[in-house]
Design a protein around this motif. Sequence first.
Motif, mmCIF file in Angstrom:
data_model
loop_
_atom_site.group_PDB
_atom_site.id
_atom_site.type_symbol
_atom_site.label_atom_id
_atom_site.label_comp_id
_atom_site.label_asym_id
_atom_site.label_seq_id
_atom_site.Cartn_x
_atom_site.Cartn_y
_atom_site.Cartn_z
ATOM 1 N N THR A 31 87.658 -47.810 37.614
ATOM 2 C CA THR A 31 88.866 -48.214 36.347
ATOM 3 C C THR A 31 89.558 -46.848 36.146
ATOM 4 O O THR A 31 90.768 -47.577 35.512
ATOM 5 C CB THR A 31 87.849 -48.231 35.234
ATOM 6 N N VAL A 32 89.540 -46.290 36.284
ATOM 7 C CA VAL A 32 90.321 -44.589 35.928
ATOM 8 C C VAL A 32 91.782 -45.154 36.482
ATOM 9 O O VAL A 32 92.936 -45.013 36.239
ATOM 10 C CB VAL A 32 89.945 -42.899 36.701
ATOM 11 N N GLU A 33 91.561 -45.112 38.023
ATOM 12 C CA GLU A 33 92.885 -44.980 38.860
ATOM 13 C C GLU A 33 93.834 -47.073 38.414
ATOM 14 O O GLU A 33 94.642 -46.265 38.540
ATOM 15 C CB GLU A 33 92.650 -45.359 40.539
ATOM 16 N N LYS A 34 93.088 -48.002 38.136
ATOM 17 C CA LYS A 34 93.903 -48.960 37.570
ATOM 18 C C LYS A 34 94.274 -48.794 36.329
ATOM 19 O O LYS A 34 96.065 -49.159 36.343
ATOM 20 C CB LYS A 34 93.114 -50.321 37.722
ATOM 21 N N TYR A 35 93.232 -48.464 35.511
ATOM 22 C CA TYR A 35 93.932 -48.173 34.168
ATOM 23 C C TYR A 35 94.115 -46.962 33.450
ATOM 24 O O TYR A 35 94.535 -47.348 32.619
ATOM 25 C CB TYR A 35 92.959 -49.803 33.025
ATOM 26 N N GLY A 36 93.512 -45.783 34.111
ATOM 27 C CA GLY A 36 94.043 -44.879 33.298
ATOM 28 C C GLY A 36 92.491 -44.395 32.543
ATOM 29 O O GLY A 36 91.842 -45.529 32.373
ATOM 30 N N ASN A 37 92.152 -43.600 32.606
ATOM 31 C CA ASN A 37 91.276 -42.620 31.384
ATOM 32 C C ASN A 37 90.047 -42.950 30.154
ATOM 33 O O ASN A 37 89.627 -43.335 29.821
ATOM 34 C CB ASN A 37 90.756 -41.353 31.689
ATOM 35 N N GLU A 38 91.183 -43.677 29.566
ATOM 36 C CA GLU A 38 91.809 -44.128 28.335
ATOM 37 C C GLU A 38 91.239 -45.484 27.603
ATOM 38 O O GLU A 38 90.485 -45.569 26.748
ATOM 39 C CB GLU A 38 92.842 -44.808 27.572
ATOM 40 N N SER A 39 91.156 -45.899 29.371
ATOM 41 C CA SER A 39 90.107 -47.395 29.371
ATOM 42 C C SER A 39 88.807 -47.316 29.424
ATOM 43 O O SER A 39 88.579 -48.502 29.563
ATOM 44 C CB SER A 39 91.178 -48.116 30.115
ATOM 45 N N VAL A 40 88.455 -45.839 29.828
ATOM 46 C CA VAL A 40 86.468 -45.893 30.244
ATOM 47 C C VAL A 40 86.212 -44.974 28.249
ATOM 48 O O VAL A 40 86.461 -43.880 28.163
ATOM 49 C CB VAL A 40 86.123 -45.235 30.749
ATOM 50 N N TYR A 41 85.349 -46.329 27.874
ATOM 51 C CA TYR A 41 84.865 -46.072 26.658
ATOM 52 C C TYR A 41 83.531 -44.704 26.893
ATOM 53 O O TYR A 41 82.191 -45.823 27.671
ATOM 54 C CB TYR A 41 84.912 -46.921 26.062
ATOM 55 N N TRP A 42 83.157 -43.846 26.099
ATOM 56 C CA TRP A 42 81.523 -43.635 25.962
ATOM 57 C C TRP A 42 81.258 -44.718 24.388
ATOM 58 O O TRP A 42 81.871 -44.195 23.180
ATOM 59 C CB TRP A 42 81.645 -42.070 25.510
ATOM 60 N N GLN A 43 80.373 -45.386 24.952
ATOM 61 C CA GLN A 43 79.439 -46.347 23.936
ATOM 62 C C GLN A 43 78.678 -45.007 22.630
ATOM 63 O O GLN A 43 78.711 -44.101 22.913
ATOM 64 C CB GLN A 43 78.868 -47.197 23.986
ATOM 65 N N TYR A 44 79.327 -45.140 21.224
ATOM 66 C CA TYR A 44 78.278 -44.498 20.161
ATOM 67 C C TYR A 44 76.441 -44.586 20.825
ATOM 68 O O TYR A 44 76.258 -45.439 21.181
ATOM 69 C CB TYR A 44 78.392 -44.742 19.084
ATOM 70 N N CYS A 45 75.850 -43.783 20.540
ATOM 71 C CA CYS A 45 74.353 -43.410 20.603
ATOM 72 C C CYS A 45 73.878 -42.537 19.777
ATOM 73 O O CYS A 45 74.430 -41.587 20.090
ATOM 74 C CB CYS A 45 74.349 -43.507 21.995
ATOM 75 N N SER A 46 72.479 -43.157 19.213
ATOM 76 C CA SER A 46 71.532 -41.559 18.242
ATOM 77 C C SER A 46 70.734 -41.700 18.853
ATOM 78 O O SER A 46 69.872 -40.797 18.315
ATOM 79 C CB SER A 46 71.862 -42.276 17.167
ATOM 80 N N GLY A 47 70.217 -42.313 19.990
ATOM 81 C CA GLY A 47 69.078 -42.206 21.012
ATOM 82 C C GLY A 47 68.629 -40.640 21.711
ATOM 83 O O GLY A 47 67.529 -40.802 22.487
ATOM 84 N N GLN A 48 69.900 -39.904 22.063
ATOM 85 C CA GLN A 48 69.887 -38.989 22.986
ATOM 86 C C GLN A 48 70.067 -37.554 22.148
ATOM 87 O O GLN A 48 71.215 -37.875 22.523
ATOM 88 C CB GLN A 48 70.350 -39.339 24.483
ATOM 89 N N GLN A 49 69.597 -37.068 21.656
ATOM 90 C CA GLN A 49 70.048 -35.942 20.992
ATOM 91 C C GLN A 49 69.883 -34.633 21.506
ATOM 92 O O GLN A 49 69.836 -33.448 20.874
ATOM 93 C CB GLN A 49 70.246 -35.824 19.902
ATOM 94 N N SER A 50 68.861 -34.409 22.574
ATOM 95 C CA SER A 50 67.981 -33.076 22.993
ATOM 96 C C SER A 50 69.629 -32.203 23.882
ATOM 97 O O SER A 50 70.676 -32.522 23.939
ATOM 98 C CB SER A 50 67.275 -33.323 23.833
#
Length: 688
Positions: A31-50
Amino acid sequence: MKRVGERGEGKFERITWDEAIKTVADNLKRTVEKYGNESVYWQYCSGQQSLVNSRRAWWRLLNLMGGYLKYYGSYSTAQIGAAMPYTYGGRPGSDMSEIGNAKLYVTFGGNTLVTRGSGGGKGYQLECAKEKGHPKSIMIDPMYNDTVAAGMDQWIPIRPGTDAALVEAIAYELIKNNWVDQDFLDKYCVGYDEKTLPASAAKGSDYKSHILGKGKDGIAKTPEWAAKITGIPVETIVQLAKEMGTTKPCFISQGWGPQRQANGEETARAIAMLPILLGQVGLPGTNPGDAEGNSSLPAVYLPIGKNPVKATIPVFMWTDAIVRGKDMTDITDGMRGVKKLDHDIKMIVNSGGNTTINQHSDSNATDKILRDTSKCEFIVVCDNMMTPTCRYADILLPDVLGPETDDIACQGGSNGGTTSMLPMHKAVEPQWDQKTSYEICRLIAKELGKEQEFTEGRTQLQWLEWCYNETRKKVPQLPDWDTFWKGGPAQVYGWRKNPVALSEFRADPVKNPLKTPSGKIEIYSERLNNIANTWKLNPGDVISPIPIYFRNWEMYGDELQKKYPLQCYGFHHHGRIHSTFHNLPWLREQHPDVVFMNVLDAKARGINNGDLVQIFNDRGIVELPAKVTSRIMPGVVSIPQGAWYTPVSKNGNVVDVGGNINTLTSLRPSPLAKGNPQHTNLVEVRKA
Ligand SMILES: Nc1nc2c(c(=O)[nH]1)N[C@H]1C(S)=C(S)[C@@H](COP(=O)(O)OP(=O)(O)OC[C@H]3O[C@@H](n4cnc5c(=O)[nH]c(N)nc54)[C@H](O)[C@@H]3O)O[C@H]1N2
Ligand SMILES: Nc1nc2c(c(=O)[nH]1)N[C@H]1C(S)=C(S)[C@@H](COP(=O)(O)OP(=O)(O)OC[C@H]3O[C@@H](n4cnc5c(=O)[nH]c(N)nc54)[C@H](O)[C@@H]3O)O[C@H]1N2
Ligand SMILES: [Mo]
């Protein structure tokens, strides 16, 4: 596990960790090679905050690979977080304990005992404060929520999304009766009246003119005017204004329900107008009108490195960024860091969250977007429960449960006046093949040739010790590592030196200016006026330099009410944290998923308590038992948010028998924050 059926179908096959790690690493690289790092999304989450075994491990990994598309804002506070800084230059909040120094406590949707539970949390601190000062306490909320039930003096039911209209009528009464603090408004504020209006502002655009009907709309914001909008009787508004105008100190706050609306930005700032008009800011027993404050410890988490990707999207806009990312710009969709996005989202990394389907809006529409594998090409999900989001994974990674690994928790956003750190010791071995997030990310880093950079030679436990020791440099009151790790929770007393928000500003506004351009409280914001003049808004959207009530879409009084007469919103309740714990039968038994419906509305539809009903609009159909009750005002229904989206086919319709409110909510963002308006919906209800 890897997906074997269609995406979203939920068919998986068990594979080895080696294959799973390699597939994720390969797709990330591709994905990074083909579309660039901007196309990788980190999804919002509230379940892991340690501190270590958390989303931080994923961010660290993704940054080693050149970064990822970030979001700003949150599902919690998008609108208030975007709006309040225009007024105050930040988000000031007095400590809960100041309620004990007040004579009157008024809160708009502050359901503290439910949403701020836990032993020493804000709920407990609220009860202590009430016990100490016995202030009269008033809740303004469409629902007689459990915080009222547990002992507040008055409940004022209000139609959802209309708080700003109530505020304006109170302001009208305050002005008419000379209860405003004119000296305070002159000295500390910009734009209350003509006198302090910035030079760039149009004549008559000040707050006072707006309230008295001398502004652009020419409407005086009388109690009669507001009564029709809010559903609150004129006498109640007049009485409330009188009480607020003549009782000091007055502590005024809001929860986050009022702002999670299509006009939430204006509502949030409007509520803050009450303490401002009354001069009840920066003094003992007062609060600036935002939520009550916290005394956060500056905990040091697992370092994540640098993310070189500049583009940042509003947290709610990721479905748009999958479908039309390349059309999204700063002035149409609130892009930050760049003028426009260069890539659509092509890969999603989701760990510790259920927003990919369950907690986002319009589940049926989102389902369609996610099923199209030509749009978002790869989705990796990491969780410890088989949630609705897991169904959309291409690769599904099992994380351990909290008690199956070592970590540290720092107090979260509900600590109020208490600050603590808590060692979380591994109590049991993972039962099956699960690995910790940290370990999963280490393995992916290794596959990508970055293991040394990822670990820096440390184990998970050594990182914990490192984080703790770094934190201790900033918080010397903490005990040494060995004592802490063996000894249990470390409480830090008196971390917040001054429990009264903005007291320094109040004492000396020249020496201690706010972080607004003028250094003062900006009732009129030139910056907002600029945004209003330069952004391209959807028809019907409003951004205003002074906080005003405006009717947005899907509210009381809409044309659409002919088809869908009831306002519908979700609330955060006892039986779950969002969607977490929905799969625990005992909690479901104690806190059943139901739709709260007023006796009158039920009667009009032939619905009895406990009947199975369908709640529906153009976006979807939800099936739940009805709770027929006077605890919700007529014309409004409410569903505890977080139930698991479970669409099934029934008589040719897709019906969500899981009872998730987001089957009914909209993907249309709010004007300024581009935030989730999940409490703004019109629906109809019928017997199932
Ligand atoms: N038990 C439990 N606690 C939680 C959570 C949970 O899921 N369960 N979630 C946590 C998280 S992440 C968050 S963000 C917070 C959420 O905290 P909040 O956002 O404050 O919670 P809500 O339940 O959405 O809203 C609070 C109150 O606002 C009312 N309300 C809704 N719309 C309006 C309106 O237009 N006007 C007025 N005046 N009132 C309105 C609701 O009836 C409710 O009583 O809670 C946190 N605490
Ligand atoms: N209609 C409507 N929608 C809403 C809201 C609303 O009021 N109304 N509220 C919004 C708000 S304020 C928020 S914050 C969001 C919350 O939305 P989310 O952040 O998605 O919160 P949860 O649904 O609790 O999902 C948390 C997930 O983390 C998982 N988890 C727990 N521990 C671990 C762990 O150690 N490792 C891993 N990998 N996973 C773990 C849980 O199993 C769960 O699936 O929802 C938003 N959605
Ligand atoms: Mo939240």
